[in-house]
Scaffold this active site. Structure first.
Site, PDB file in Angstrom:
ATOM      1  N   GLY A 210       0.805  -1.216   0.000  1.00 45.25           N
ATOM      2  CA  GLY A 210       0.000   0.000   0.000  1.00 45.25           C
ATOM      3  C   GLY A 210       0.832   1.257   0.000  1.00 45.25           C
ATOM      4  N   GLU A 252     -15.165  -0.295  -0.327  1.00 45.13           N
ATOM      5  CA  GLU A 252     -15.897  -1.377   0.339  1.00 45.13           C
ATOM      6  C   GLU A 252     -15.004  -1.794   1.499  1.00 45.13           C
ATOM      7  OE1 GLU A 252     -16.935  -4.412   1.998  1.00 45.13           O
ATOM      8  OE2 GLU A 252     -16.095  -5.509   0.294  1.00 45.13           O
ATOM      9  N   GLU A 385     -13.695  -4.836  14.476  1.00 47.36           N
ATOM     10  CA  GLU A 385     -13.763  -5.891  13.463  1.00 47.36           C
ATOM     11  C   GLU A 385     -12.550  -6.789  13.647  1.00 47.36           C
ATOM     12  OE1 GLU A 385     -14.568  -6.379   8.705  1.00 47.36           O
ATOM     13  OE2 GLU A 385     -13.060  -4.935   9.345  1.00 47.36           O
TER      14      GLU A 385
END
Length: 480
Positions: A210, A252, A385
């Site tokens: 990334g 998303e 999460e």
């Protein structure tokens, strides 16, 4: 390091219609999560590689966007044919690089890519790219331009094809940057695309992380759109990087789905919820990780959950069987262990599982199926999460309380309702703050809109909704 995947180009990038050497010699070992050992190397790109790929996509865009829909779909149909013929090879890659058990890799992980490609072909065939809205005005829907597709490791082909299929079908050109943890699915796909014979520059692949590639693509002035699937943290960084050039950003992101189970739910609702939560070793953003159970049946639900969780076994991803595979990496394993430890420290009741690896699996990034009961809203495990096989449970007394609990999250991807009262199910569906709601395990088709509210992202993928996201709208007045 020997490449045993029958891929010829794991140390190259696909740019401007050819396999090319990277600008640097940096490589990264790809780890098999079941063995904790490297099985192949992948080239790691940098900003220079990204610049070359974007330049190729920009150069190819005018001609590609001017082609007919029929021509583009003809090439995509050839790609689908090749993809389906090589499905078994792709499943083997998925099992090795991200640890999906063979049965899941062969029946779900690999096939879902073909499903999304087929959906895009069918939807584009009937899609109206021009619309006369009256008053001498024609609305044209045109490809947005150069698209950077940044995809995750947990459902690698699912997410690649959800983005790539509509992008190419609409006439966009793309630069794909897959996760460095599961890069070989993308290399495999690039080989198929090359075999089909797409025009040079239409599809470009640069592997990397990334920081080196993803961030550069997000800020690149010649990238018109970024479509990203991954963590909310990374999605925030991408949005900030893209802001200076006002490019479109579709995200998303994470989820912390609630599974609301009423006393009148069918007798399989609880066990079904456990299996769904732990599917793919809990590595799904839309997993129902918070089980909310009506108090009158809560104690029985806890017993059922423990029974089901105790039957779950871990297994080698290369062997067929109904079991849990490892999580994708050592860092992911360590992160999950941290969440479990914190939940214990904060007073959550550990009903099954816990820290450490399952018995007999000292090697591999295996996580025990773990369930916490009586979890309260002041505990981190309620909000965080985990992205592993960890389920939390809590009771509720009223419909209103269930809705409040379900909505008590920064995420809003998928919620679930289990009840025989369809009026109640529909009523609750309208009040849940999530992009998707599933009632009584109704099947979710691949062409329905996939996406969320809040910190679960923006935009929608799948079917004609996914096609719309890759198009600009132009109003032409005086058309007649």
């Amino acid at each position: 390091m020997q490449n045993n995947l029958k891929l010829q180009n794991n140390l190259k990038f696909y740019i401007d219609g050819a396999w090319v050497n990277p600008q640097s010699m940096d490589t990264l070992p790809v780890i098999n999560p079941a063995t904790e050992t490297p099985f192949a190397d992948v080239a790691i790109g940098n900003a220079d590689d990204a610049d070359l790929a974007v330049a190729a996509a920009k150069k190819a865009f005018p001609a590609w966007s001017a082609t007919t829909v029929a021509y583009r779909l003809e090439l995509l149909e050839k790609l689908l044919e090749l993809y389906e013929a090589r499905m078994g090879d792709l499943a083997d890659i998925i099992s090795q690089e991200m640890g999906a058990p063979a049965v899941i890799a062969n029946t779900q992980q690999a096939p879902v890519g073909a499903m999304h490609l087929g959906d895009a072909i069918r939807e584009m065939r009937k899609f109206a790219c021009e619309n006369d809205i009256g008053e001498n005005t024609q609305v044209l829907k045109e490809p947005i331009g150069v698209c950077a597709l940044i995809t995750p490791w947990n459902w690698p082909m699912n997410q690649i094809m959800l983005k790539l299929s509509p992008a190419l079908a609409t006439g966009c050109t793309v630069v794909l940057k897959p996760s460095e943890l599961s890069p070989f699915c993308a290399v495999f796909l690039a080989e198929l695309i090359d075999e089909v014979g797409f025009p040079a520059g239409v599809f470009n692949l640069v592997n990397g992380d990334g920081v080196g590639v993803g961030s550069h693509l997000s800020a690149h002035p010649d990238v018109d759109m970024v479509s990203f699937t991954g963590s909310t943290r990374a999605g925030t960084a991408i949005s900030k990087a893209a802001a200076d050039t006002i490019k479109r950003v579709n995200l998303e992101l994470g989820g912390k789905g609630a599974n609301i189970i009423f006393a009148d739910a069918d007798e399989q609702a609880v066990s079904r919820g456990v299996n769904h939560c732990f599917h793919n070793s809990g590595q799904s953003c839309n997993a129902p990780t918070r089980m909310l159970v009506e108090r009158s049946v809560y104690d029985q639900a806890v017993k059922t959950v423990v029974e089901v969780a105790n039957t779950m076994k871990s297994g080698n991803p290369t062997e067929y069987g109904d079991y849990l595979g490892p999580v994708v990496s050592e860092s992911q394993y360590t992160k999950i262990q941290g969440f479990i430890n914190t939940a214990i420290d904060q007073g959550a009741t550990l009903a099954v599982g816990g820290v450490g690896k399952p018995e007999g699996f000292e090697t591999g990034y295996y996580v025990k199926p773990t369930v916490f009961t009586d979890v309260t809203q002041d505990m981190g495990i309620w909000y965080d999460e985990v992205f592993g096989p960890v389920l939390v449970m809590t009771p509720f007394d009223t419909e209103e309380e269930a809705i409040t609990l379900a909505n008590d999250t920064v995420y809003g991807l998928t919620n679930y309702i289990q009840t025989a009262d369809m009026d109640r199910a529909r009523r609750i569906s309208r009040q849940l703050r999530s992009g998707m709601v599933e009632i009584n395990a109704s099947p979710r088709h691949t062409w329905i809109p996939f996406g969320g509210y809040g910190q679960s992202g923006n935009g929608r993928e799948g079917g004609h909704y996914g096609i719309e996201d890759f198009l600009e709208i132009k109003a032409v007045v005086g058309w007649s």
